[in-house]
Design a protein around this motif. Sequence first.
Motif, short mmCIF file in Angstrom:
data_model
loop_
_atom_site.label_atom_id
_atom_site.label_comp_id
_atom_site.label_asym_id
_atom_site.label_seq_id
_atom_site.Cartn_x
_atom_site.Cartn_y
_atom_site.Cartn_z
N GLU A 164 41.74 47.47 51.83
CA GLU A 164 40.50 47.08 52.48
C GLU A 164 39.48 46.64 51.43
O GLU A 164 38.62 45.82 51.69
CB GLU A 164 39.96 48.32 53.17
CG GLU A 164 39.45 48.13 54.54
CD GLU A 164 38.98 49.46 55.07
OE1 GLU A 164 37.78 49.61 55.23
OE2 GLU A 164 39.83 50.35 55.31
N ALA A 165 39.56 47.26 50.26
CA ALA A 165 38.61 46.94 49.19
C ALA A 165 39.40 46.84 47.87
O ALA A 165 40.48 46.28 47.86
CB ALA A 165 37.53 48.00 49.14
N ALA A 166 38.88 47.40 46.77
CA ALA A 166 39.53 47.19 45.47
C ALA A 166 40.63 48.22 45.21
O ALA A 166 40.62 49.32 45.74
CB ALA A 166 38.49 47.26 44.37
N GLY A 168 36.18 43.69 44.73
CA GLY A 168 36.14 44.83 45.64
C GLY A 168 35.31 44.61 46.90
O GLY A 168 34.94 45.57 47.56
N PHE A 169 35.03 43.35 47.23
CA PHE A 169 34.33 43.09 48.49
C PHE A 169 35.33 43.14 49.65
O PHE A 169 36.47 42.71 49.51
CB PHE A 169 33.65 41.72 48.46
CG PHE A 169 32.42 41.70 47.59
CD1 PHE A 169 31.17 41.97 48.13
CD2 PHE A 169 32.51 41.44 46.23
CE1 PHE A 169 30.04 41.97 47.33
CE2 PHE A 169 31.39 41.45 45.42
CZ PHE A 169 30.14 41.71 45.97
N SER A 170 34.87 43.66 50.79
CA SER A 170 35.71 43.70 51.99
C SER A 170 35.33 42.53 52.89
O SER A 170 34.17 42.36 53.23
CB SER A 170 35.46 44.99 52.77
OG SER A 170 35.81 46.10 51.98
N LYS A 229 29.86 46.52 50.44
CA LYS A 229 30.10 45.20 49.83
C LYS A 229 30.91 44.35 50.80
O LYS A 229 32.10 44.58 50.98
CB LYS A 229 30.86 45.38 48.50
CG LYS A 229 30.02 46.08 47.43
CD LYS A 229 30.85 46.47 46.21
CE LYS A 229 31.33 45.25 45.44
NZ LYS A 229 32.03 45.66 44.18
N ASP A 287 36.54 47.51 41.34
CA ASP A 287 35.18 47.80 41.79
C ASP A 287 34.47 48.65 40.73
O ASP A 287 35.10 49.21 39.83
CB ASP A 287 35.26 48.60 43.10
CG ASP A 287 34.01 48.43 43.95
OD1 ASP A 287 33.04 47.82 43.48
OD2 ASP A 287 34.01 48.93 45.09
#
Lengths: 439, 439
Positions: free
Chosen positions: A346-348, B40-42, B103, A378
Amino acid sequence: MTNTNATFGLPRGMRDIEPLEMARKLWVEETITKSIRGFGFSFVEPSPLENMETLVAKSGEGVRNEIYGFKDKADREIGLRFDLTVGLARMVAGKMDWAKPIKLAAISNMWRYDEPQFGRYRCFYQWDVEVFGVAGVEADAEVISAGVGALESLGLKEFEVRINSRELVEGLLEEAGVSADKTSSAMRAIDKLAKVGKAKVLSELKAAGVSEKAGSKVLELCGTRGNLKDTVKLVKVKGSNGKNEKIASGTAKLEKLAELLGAYGCLDRCVLDLSVVRGIDYYTGIVYEIYDTASPELGAIAGGGRFDGLVKVFNGGDVPATGIAGGIERLMLSLEKAKAYPRILEAAEVVVVPVNEKMYNEALKIAAKIREAGISCDIDLLKRNLSKQVSGAAKKGARFAFIVGERELKEKKVNVRNLETGKEELKGLDEAVKYVKGN
Amino acid sequence: MTNTNATFGLPRGMRDIEPLEMARKLWVEETITKSIRGFGFSFVEPSPLENMETLVAKSGEGVRNEIYGFKDKADREIGLRFDLTVGLARMVAGKMDWAKPIKLAAISNMWRYDEPQFGRYRCFYQWDVEVFGVAGVEADAEVISAGVGALESLGLKEFEVRINSRELVEGLLEEAGVSADKTSSAMRAIDKLAKVGKAKVLSELKAAGVSEKAGSKVLELCGTRGNLKDTVKLVKVKGSNGKNEKIASGTAKLEKLAELLGAYGCLDRCVLDLSVVRGIDYYTGIVYEIYDTASPELGAIAGGGRFDGLVKVFNGGDVPATGIAGGIERLMLSLEKAKAYPRILEAAEVVVVPVNEKMYNEALKIAAKIREAGISCDIDLLKRNLSKQVSGAAKKGARFAFIVGERELKEKKVNVRNLETGKEELKGLDEAVKYVKGN
């Protein structure tokens, strides 16, 4: 999913797509796109808005009432598209100089102004694959195979393609004693079989002027279902043994289709199902629907067929066409039930954690290097303490924390913590990157 | 691009995206997505439709008149979104339980109901990157770097980030003798400098009640431009030498920002430009625009800034925020001018060519194997003669033809024709696949 904020809520039937669902949706779309491109289809994006007359030209009543239409500021009747097929056909009609065959694909959103239900919104997504300019079943085989390929590329295993021919059904209706003027209403009744059951369809056929005897025979025929190759033969014999022209032509095409699907390697998934006739009025000839056999309650996860008359409706000349489309949201339910999703972040994947504020800029430099190596990374922009940084990142799904302190920096190393196992190890940056890629 | 078919044309300002442009657009979007995820942005997708009150809440007059709005069938005032920032802020306002920093990123279409011009449509695309919940310049540095990273990932080399602080400009306006109640109009006048020129801005400042002397001083200040680090120092001294609070605070933040951008590795691209103030009313604090320095006539290819008040407008509490967005269409012009596009295939890389109809099914089987190896592969669904198959595929951009005849089939080989060089060679399928991948 819906915004509960009363003052600034969303219009009825609308929603936001949140991070986890969006990450999955992007994975689904990327995977399908790659698979469909494998067949040489060119992606396009037809206009999301159409003049109302384009949308209603050949879509039939059922769809017409559901169009998300409005008057623009200049008082013109406009509608948000309800599918991609109409836009693609209208687009091709305006490009009669394009060399045929024209193989187009699209993945985008579309709109229906109906009553929102659980999991069903007024704006939703579909993938769509179409061949224009080929009258032969070679094109039907190609789009069916491209559809099957797309679903297989997602890791979906249990699904089948239910194929039929409207030409064949017309012939069978003739033989059952249904007169030509009642064919259309009979088809619409048959289309509802799975939803409303036999009794209701029978009474609808009766209301349309089909005799009870003929109606029963039609329903019996609709129950015919089995592997494509053998069942077509059976229907040919049972139908009229070659004496009805439509039955002869319809079954011949289905036999040819079965042969081609064999060469494509997807005949095993194909059955003949005489109850599949499709609800939208632009369909002619061969039609098909794909069902998740592990979750049939989801309904068709894809469907399509021939629409040889549609381009002409848009003043585009005689351009035979066939295509398949499937809903992304329903497909995502299917994938979830089948546990077919790979690990999707979903993210980093990595969070770089400076042990104190002084280390922040050094951590930024390390983060830049990690990204250069192709790993998402991140850093806590709020500069909180170490434990909050790590727990915050873990909640977002990060798998590794690279902890950066003065000692590590001096040694040109980072302290790699595996957030799944809790294991910690001092590693050089190159080594740490390799470790992430290998785990 | 527009459909010339009179009866079934498109609504004003709309268009279809055709294969070559779409292939490029997908490449741009995929590349940007990967780069932004690296930070790391969703990704999310805010609702494409909003209630009109949401859209007008804080957007300012300039935008308000351009909203593509309409009444839905239930007579509610609805609008198609004009940017992604409003939707993202409204979304976050409804999710006050989400852990901060939040983010978010999005790439999607948006709408403006203005006069269509060449290359400018009523529906267009943007990429957007936002950080919610961080008051410090760490967040501004992150989104600027993510924006720079996205553009660099596309191979764009010549561009610069023009950074400014609305707080600093307010302080400078104070020092120039512009009273507080005229700050807003003065900013709007400054925003037009690049478009309308000095004389027009001066007269607009005068009309807003700014004295000629003050106006001239403001314009002189707006000419200040140079590398971020040094120029901030210069402005601090020239401005009021630390005595004006807003100037002191604005320059301190810019100095900190420069330090962070250095750690991110993108300070070299950053200049201070006091004329950059951004047109939309929701901006506060630090603002920025990115220009293609090789094609400055394109205007800003990205822009953004702080919008600390926007989430609160949507009843979401005090959530500081900053973000950057850029137009996909304009960026694509920039990439084309810079010749930055890699080889992008509109259709398939390989065409399998059966020498006659009898070979068609065998060719299909070979095509399936080529696709399995990860290479896109077409076949002529019209079963035309060999030369038409090859020329048709070449026109669509295929690079290789794999010719399948009886002799080749017997030897388990294909005749590989390089469509660029015309060279032909008999190869086993594995070898042929390797050849394509290596060329």
